[in-house]
Write an enzyme that holds these catalytic residues in place. Structure first.
Site, PDB file in Angstrom:
ATOM      1  N   GLU A  48       0.897  -1.198   0.085  1.00  0.00           N
ATOM      2  CA  GLU A  48       0.146  -0.109  -0.051  1.00  0.00           C
ATOM      3  C   GLU A  48       0.938   1.222  -0.036  1.00  0.00           C
ATOM      4  O   GLU A  48       1.744   1.492   1.140  1.00  0.00           O
ATOM      5  CB  GLU A  48      -0.783   0.184   1.117  1.00  0.00           C
ATOM      6  CG  GLU A  48      -1.754  -0.913   1.416  1.00  0.00           C
ATOM      7  CD  GLU A  48      -2.478  -0.651   2.756  1.00  0.00           C
ATOM      8  OE1 GLU A  48      -2.435   0.398   3.575  1.00  0.00           O
ATOM      9  OE2 GLU A  48      -3.182  -1.577   3.203  1.00  0.00           O
ATOM     10  N   ASP A  59      -5.331   9.004  10.579  1.00  0.00           N
ATOM     11  CA  ASP A  59      -3.925   8.635  11.167  1.00  0.00           C
ATOM     12  C   ASP A  59      -3.470   8.890  12.510  1.00  0.00           C
ATOM     13  O   ASP A  59      -3.818  10.219  12.689  1.00  0.00           O
ATOM     14  CB  ASP A  59      -2.909   9.008  10.009  1.00  0.00           C
ATOM     15  CG  ASP A  59      -3.183   8.264   8.754  1.00  0.00           C
ATOM     16  OD1 ASP A  59      -3.010   6.776   8.779  1.00  0.00           O
ATOM     17  OD2 ASP A  59      -3.300   8.817   7.543  1.00  0.00           O
TER      18      ASP A  59
END
Lengths: 259, 405
Positions: A48, A59
């Site tokens: 990824e 995040d």
């Protein structure tokens, strides 16, 4: 190359697939490419590539800092596509993981076209739910790309079924309620979530992300999931110890999955 | 009736958030719809607004200002007189009451200069909720007094040290908290933006501004106003005063965005007039972004307008041509700020001074178009005490060398 190749290979070897995340442009575009190649050489089955974004609400601190640094270094969307192109010949499928606005700004169909041309397998969309994804559903069909949506412990069975029906390649199960980041213990909610997803997913593989940082944890997750997704721990390793540390951790994670 | 059941205003709005938040948004939407149809909830909300917040706010016939300007009758909707000094108290009381109803004990909020943080801390103290406020580190230093206010009211203030360390990063951090603690926590979002149902819900909690102003104007003048003016950052005070007037086709609606140093300089916060379509903080709207879709920092002398996007209903009203959006520069806003101080003895929030400046600019053309002296309602969304440091520096009111802290 569809991500199903990676899951089939791992399944044939009697183990879960190792999915490794790194952001493009970190610490620089060239070094980021070298890092992804090192990760592939050290045993990840699927890559990824993160597209750095100014407002990464999913995040935790590690990936925030890395993507901030990438953006401060001037990384552009085209550099992310270039990164995909540079690593897509290395034998494993390559996905981009991106928040939605940069894709929409690029043009959804144009992005799908250019991602396919770069040899990318598809896209993981952490803040795009299938309900809002009409344009991406059409573009990913037109350009034969995998599309990976997320499910979470808070998803209802109805939403899991709907989300799974729109996924191609695999289903991304976020194992904990929270942002990305390595944790000492993996989530107890994960096995339950995976079994709920598997009930709806049929033969579609289920990858589990958020929290894994060691071979032992990878083994634990790999016992019930088809893919073990590792992000923050790899980013930390690269940030703190460069390519040697990245290789060591990747090998440790992979050995945790080897039967 | 907009939005549709998935929160869309035409192409705008919707939900661009992690799947992990969808269940909480669905729960919020269900509770909010039920609450708004329940006389027990709406009655208690109305009681709090009346007995605690001091509404309905006055519609003040600003005769001195009107005489000074000439050629228009200017009416000021005095939201600055509400408890906590701004329209925001309506939204926080509505959401805090809903939080209680949902059985949650904790609220989180984002704040830029601290106004929404103080309002949230106030509502949390009043309704006995735990309150955590995320505030950019840069802002906690610039706005130490508001940090003290929040702490005095019992809130915890968490400085945000990621990204640009300002309002948009405080929203990001609040969203991260919410996704982690969603079981016992409500995100008390401060404006009519974000994922569905926030834009519709916040609008419904503040729409009393326009409902009151419409009735007050009819009572005072016998007719509807010719125009309604409000400042637009995220857009809650503007949608609050616009909404009741949207069906009145003859009432012109003006939204004035923060033009900063001027649109041409790139240093502004005018998302509609100087931005483009995109997705930020959970909904599709207009926003300030670069060629790659990265958010661009906004600039305004007014902290409350210093946000790089705008609520989706404004994007829709703009595209429909129902409301007109124009930028007002820092300098124009500060001229209007001074004018209102001197003519009426009212110190407005610098945000609200943008609305007044814009109204003064459009009045001559409006008078010509109508052929009579227009009646214009300006939403005085907040008071300016909080802005005296900025105003003092702008107008050179502090002795040189004096330390202001």
């Amino acid at each position: 190359m569809s991500v199903s190749v990676a899951f089939e290979k791992a399944r044939a070897e009697g183990r879960a697939a190792l999915v490794g995340y790194l952001p493009a442009g970190f610490p620089s575009v060239a070094e980021g490419i070298a890092a992804v190649k090192a990760m592939i050489e050290s045993g990840v089955d699927l890559v990824e590539i993160g597209l750095p974004y100014s407002d990464p609400v999913m995040d935790g601190p590690v990936i925030q800092r890395a993507t901030e640094q990438a953006l401060a270094g001037g990384v552009r969307t085209r550099d992310v596509l270039h990164t995909v192109e540079a690593v897509s010949g290395a034998g494993v499928p390559v996905l981009i993981m991106s928040y939605w606005n940069p894709i929409e700004k690029y043009g959804v169909d144009a992005f799908a076209r250019d991602l396919a041309a770069a040899g990318g397998a598809g896209l993981i969309t952490p803040d795009l739910i299938p309900d809002e994804a009409q344009e991406w559903l059409a573009a990913s069909d037109a350009h034969k790309l995998d599309r990976i949506f997320l499910v979470s412990p808070s998803s209802t069975d109805e939403r899991i079924a709907m989300t799974v029906a729109h996924c191609r390649g695999f289903v991304y199960a976020t194992a904990v309620m929270g942002v990305t980041g390595a944790r000492d213990s993996t989530s107890s909610a994960a096995p339950t979530l995976v079994s709920r997803v598997k009930a709806a997913a049929g033969s579609l593989p289920v990858g589990v992300g958020l929290g894994v940082r060691s071979g032992a944890q990878a083994a634990e997750v790999g016992a019930y999931a088809d893919g073990v997704i590792v992000g923050s721990a790899l980013v930390s390793a690269l940030a703190d110890g460069g390519l040697p540390a990245l290789r060591t951790l990747t090998q440790d994670l992979r050995s945790g999955l080897t039967p | 009736m907009l939005p549709d059941d998935r929160g869309h205003f035409g192409p705008y709005g919707g939900r661009f958030v992690p799947e992990a938040l969808i269940a909480a948004l669905d729960e919020l939407d269900a509770h909010y719809r039920k609450a708004m149809a329940d006389p027990e909830f709406t009655g208690e909300f109305e009681r709090m607004l009346r007995d605690y917040a001091g509404t309905p706010s006055l519609l003040y016939d600003a005769t001195h200002l009107s005489a000074h300007v000439g050629g228009a009758r200017i009416l000021l909707k005095r939201e600055d007189l509400n408890h906590t000094g701004a329209h925001k108290v309506r939204n926080v009381l509505g959401q805090a009451l809903l939080t209680k109803r949902m059985g949650k004990g904790r609220v989180i909020a984002e704040t830029g200069a601290g106004q929404h943080g103080v309002a949230s801390a106030t509502a949390a103290a009043y309704l006995d909720l735990e309150c955590v406020v995320y505030m950019g580190e840069v802002d906690t230093k610039r706005q130490a007094l508001n940090v003290a206010r929040m702490k005095m009211l019992g809130a915890t203030v968490i400085p945000v040290t990621t990204g640009s360390r300002t309002l948009k990063d405080a929203i990001n951090e609040a969203l991260r908290d919410w996704v982690t603690n969603v079981d016992d926590t409500h995100y008390l979002l401060g404006t009519a933006a974000g994922p569905h149902p926030f834009p519709a819900m916040v609008r419904d909690f503040v729409r009393g501004i326009g409902v009151e102003a419409r009735a007050q104007c009819l009572a005072l003048t016998g007719t509807l106003p010719d125009a309604v003016a409000a400042c637009v950052g995220g857009g809650s005070n503007a949608i609050g005063i616009f909404h009741a007037f949207v069906p009145d086709a003859d009432v012109r609606l003006y939204g004035f965005e923060a033009g900063g140093d001027g649109i041409e300089t790139g240093k502004h916060a005018a998302s509609i007039t100087g931005g483009s379509h995109g997705v930020l903080h959970g909904s599709r709207s207009y926003l300030l972004q670069d060629d790659d879709g990265q958010t661009i920092e906004s600039h305004s002398i007014s902290a409350g307008l210093d946000y790089p996007s705008v609520g989706p209903e404004h994007a829709w009203l703009h595209d429909q041509g129902r409301a007109r959006y124009q930028p007002v520069t820092d300098a124009e806003a500060m001229d209007a700020f001074a004018l209102l101080c001197r003519t009426e003895g009212i110190i407005p929030a610098i945000e609200s001074a943008h609305a007044l400046a814009g109204a003064l600019r459009v009045i001559p053309a409006l008078r010509e178009e109508l052929g009579h002296e227009p009646t214009v309602i300006v939403n005085l969304s907040g008071r300016g005490d909080k802005d005296m440091h900025t105003a003092g520096e702008y107008f050179g009111l502090f002795d040189s060398g004096e330390v202001i802290g």
